[in-house]
Design a protein around this motif. Structure first.
Motif, PDB file in Angstrom:
ATOM      1  N   GLN A  35    -143.370 -18.516  49.445  1.00 48.78           N
ATOM      2  CA  GLN A  35    -144.326 -17.552  48.891  1.00 48.78           C
ATOM      3  C   GLN A  35    -143.931 -17.121  47.487  1.00 48.78           C
ATOM      4  OE1 GLN A  35    -147.340 -16.557  50.454  1.00 48.78           O
ATOM      5  NE2 GLN A  35    -147.652 -16.041  48.306  1.00 48.78           N
ATOM      6  N   GLU A  36    -142.642 -16.960  47.234  1.00 48.17           N
ATOM      7  CA  GLU A  36    -142.183 -16.593  45.898  1.00 48.17           C
ATOM      8  C   GLU A  36    -142.494 -17.699  44.898  1.00 48.17           C
ATOM      9  OE1 GLU A  36    -138.039 -15.556  46.242  1.00 48.17           O
ATOM     10  OE2 GLU A  36    -138.517 -13.520  46.919  1.00 48.17           O
ATOM     11  N   LYS A  70    -143.641 -10.397  38.223  1.00 45.84           N
ATOM     12  CA  LYS A  70    -142.422  -9.598  38.448  1.00 45.84           C
ATOM     13  C   LYS A  70    -141.210 -10.519  38.617  1.00 45.84           C
ATOM     14  CE  LYS A  70    -144.784  -5.812  40.833  1.00 45.84           C
ATOM     15  NZ  LYS A  70    -144.979  -5.189  42.139  1.00 45.84           N
ATOM     16  N   LEU A  71    -141.381 -11.563  39.450  1.00 43.23           N
ATOM     17  CA  LEU A  71    -140.280 -12.512  39.661  1.00 43.23           C
ATOM     18  C   LEU A  71    -139.939 -13.236  38.365  1.00 43.23           C
ATOM     19  CD1 LEU A  71    -141.289 -13.992  43.109  1.00 43.23           C
ATOM     20  CD2 LEU A  71    -139.124 -12.888  42.582  1.00 43.23           C
ATOM     21  N   ASN A  94    -150.077 -14.331  44.724  1.00 41.94           N
ATOM     22  CA  ASN A  94    -150.279 -13.111  43.961  1.00 41.94           C
ATOM     23  C   ASN A  94    -149.635 -13.261  42.577  1.00 41.94           C
ATOM     24  OD1 ASN A  94    -150.243 -10.529  42.865  1.00 41.94           O
ATOM     25  ND2 ASN A  94    -149.796  -9.540  44.813  1.00 41.94           N
ATOM     26  N   LYS A 100    -149.464 -11.239  40.139  1.00 42.54           N
ATOM     27  CA  LYS A 100    -148.738 -10.023  39.727  1.00 42.54           C
ATOM     28  C   LYS A 100    -147.311 -10.029  40.290  1.00 42.54           C
ATOM     29  CE  LYS A 100    -151.944  -7.787  37.474  1.00 42.54           C
ATOM     30  NZ  LYS A 100    -151.869  -7.791  36.038  1.00 42.54           N
ATOM     31  N   GLU A 101    -147.182 -10.458  41.558  1.00 42.80           N
ATOM     32  CA  GLU A 101    -145.838 -10.586  42.139  1.00 42.80           C
ATOM     33  C   GLU A 101    -145.063 -11.692  41.430  1.00 42.80           C
ATOM     34  OE1 GLU A 101    -144.204  -8.681  44.422  1.00 42.80           O
ATOM     35  OE2 GLU A 101    -145.948  -7.376  44.204  1.00 42.80           O
ATOM     36  N   TYR A 147    -148.636 -17.200  38.629  1.00 40.37           N
ATOM     37  CA  TYR A 147    -148.471 -16.479  37.364  1.00 40.37           C
ATOM     38  C   TYR A 147    -148.447 -17.461  36.192  1.00 40.37           C
ATOM     39  CZ  TYR A 147    -146.423 -14.021  33.479  1.00 40.37           C
ATOM     40  OH  TYR A 147    -146.202 -13.516  32.219  1.00 40.37           O
ATOM     41  N   ASP A 200    -146.178 -17.588  44.151  1.00 36.97           N
ATOM     42  CA  ASP A 200    -146.519 -16.464  43.282  1.00 36.97           C
ATOM     43  C   ASP A 200    -146.143 -16.760  41.826  1.00 36.97           C
ATOM     44  OD1 ASP A 200    -147.489 -15.070  45.487  1.00 36.97           O
ATOM     45  OD2 ASP A 200    -145.694 -13.824  45.714  1.00 36.97           O
TER      46      ASP A 200
END
Length: 195
Positions: free
Chosen positions: A156-157, A75-76, A69, A71-72, A164, A160
């Motif tokens: 997962q982070e 954010k990170l 994702n 978008k996530e 991005y 993401d």
């Protein structure tokens, strides 16, 4: 002069009182001396524990990128990276280099940024797998890096954030093909198939 004498007298009286309290407390309670030190200090490197294995290799990030994702990841990125990096096209370098077009870019090559010798020696381009290893633990991926970031342990982070970063590119490299997971065969071993 009277104020100085008063202050000096107070200081000396306090010091004398502290000495007397120390002597009296040692007389009342005998300190227990240890036969050997409670903490052993050794100059030798610690030996790995028996049966401990080397750190496991990271699984390929391709399958996670397929469902990542961005978008996530943004954010990170904003939470963890913007204090040291910019990501806009033509943006300035900060403590770290500008990250526009990082996916597929040659390592240690952003103009105007002074990279560590470890980064310059690494060579190659920033692939999705290299970014995965870098984001997991920069100091393990490139020895002597200037980057003080400890890393992102969650797969997962990392996926993401990489998704991005991929959007910060006019022509991003294609995502790696996610290999389909093999499904276990549910039939019992040694029995013929029913027709």
């Amino acid at each position: 002069m009277v104020n100085f004498n008063t202050a000096a007298g107070c200081f000396l009286a306090s010091a004398l009182f502290a000495m007397v309290v120390g002597k009296v407390s040692n007389a009342l309670v005998e300190p227990e001396h240890l036969a050997k030190p409670a903490i052993a200090v050794s100059e030798a490197a610690p030996e790995p524990a028996a049966g401990s294995a080397a750190p496991a290799e990271l699984p390929p990030i391709g399958p996670k990128l397929a469902s990542a994702n961005p978008k996530e990841g943004e954010k990170l990125y904003k939470k963890l990276c913007t204090s040291c990096h910019t990501d806009e096209k033509g943006g300035p370098n900060k403590v770290g280099p500008n990250l526009w077009d990082i996916v597929g870019r040659k390592k240690g090559s952003h103009p105007g940024f002074s990279y560590s010798s470890g980064m310059e020696a690494k060579g190659g381009e920033w692939t999705y797998e290299d970014l995965n290893h870098w984001l997991h633990k920069p100091s393990a991926f490139i020895k002597g890096t200037k980057m003080a970031f400890a890393g992102l342990p969650k797969e997962q982070e990392r996926a993401d954030v990489i998704a991005y970063l991929r959007t910060m590119n006019d022509n991003p490299p294609p995502l790696p093909e996610a290999k389909p997971e093999s499904k276990p065969d549910n039939k019992p071993q040694g029995q013929p198939e029913k027709k």
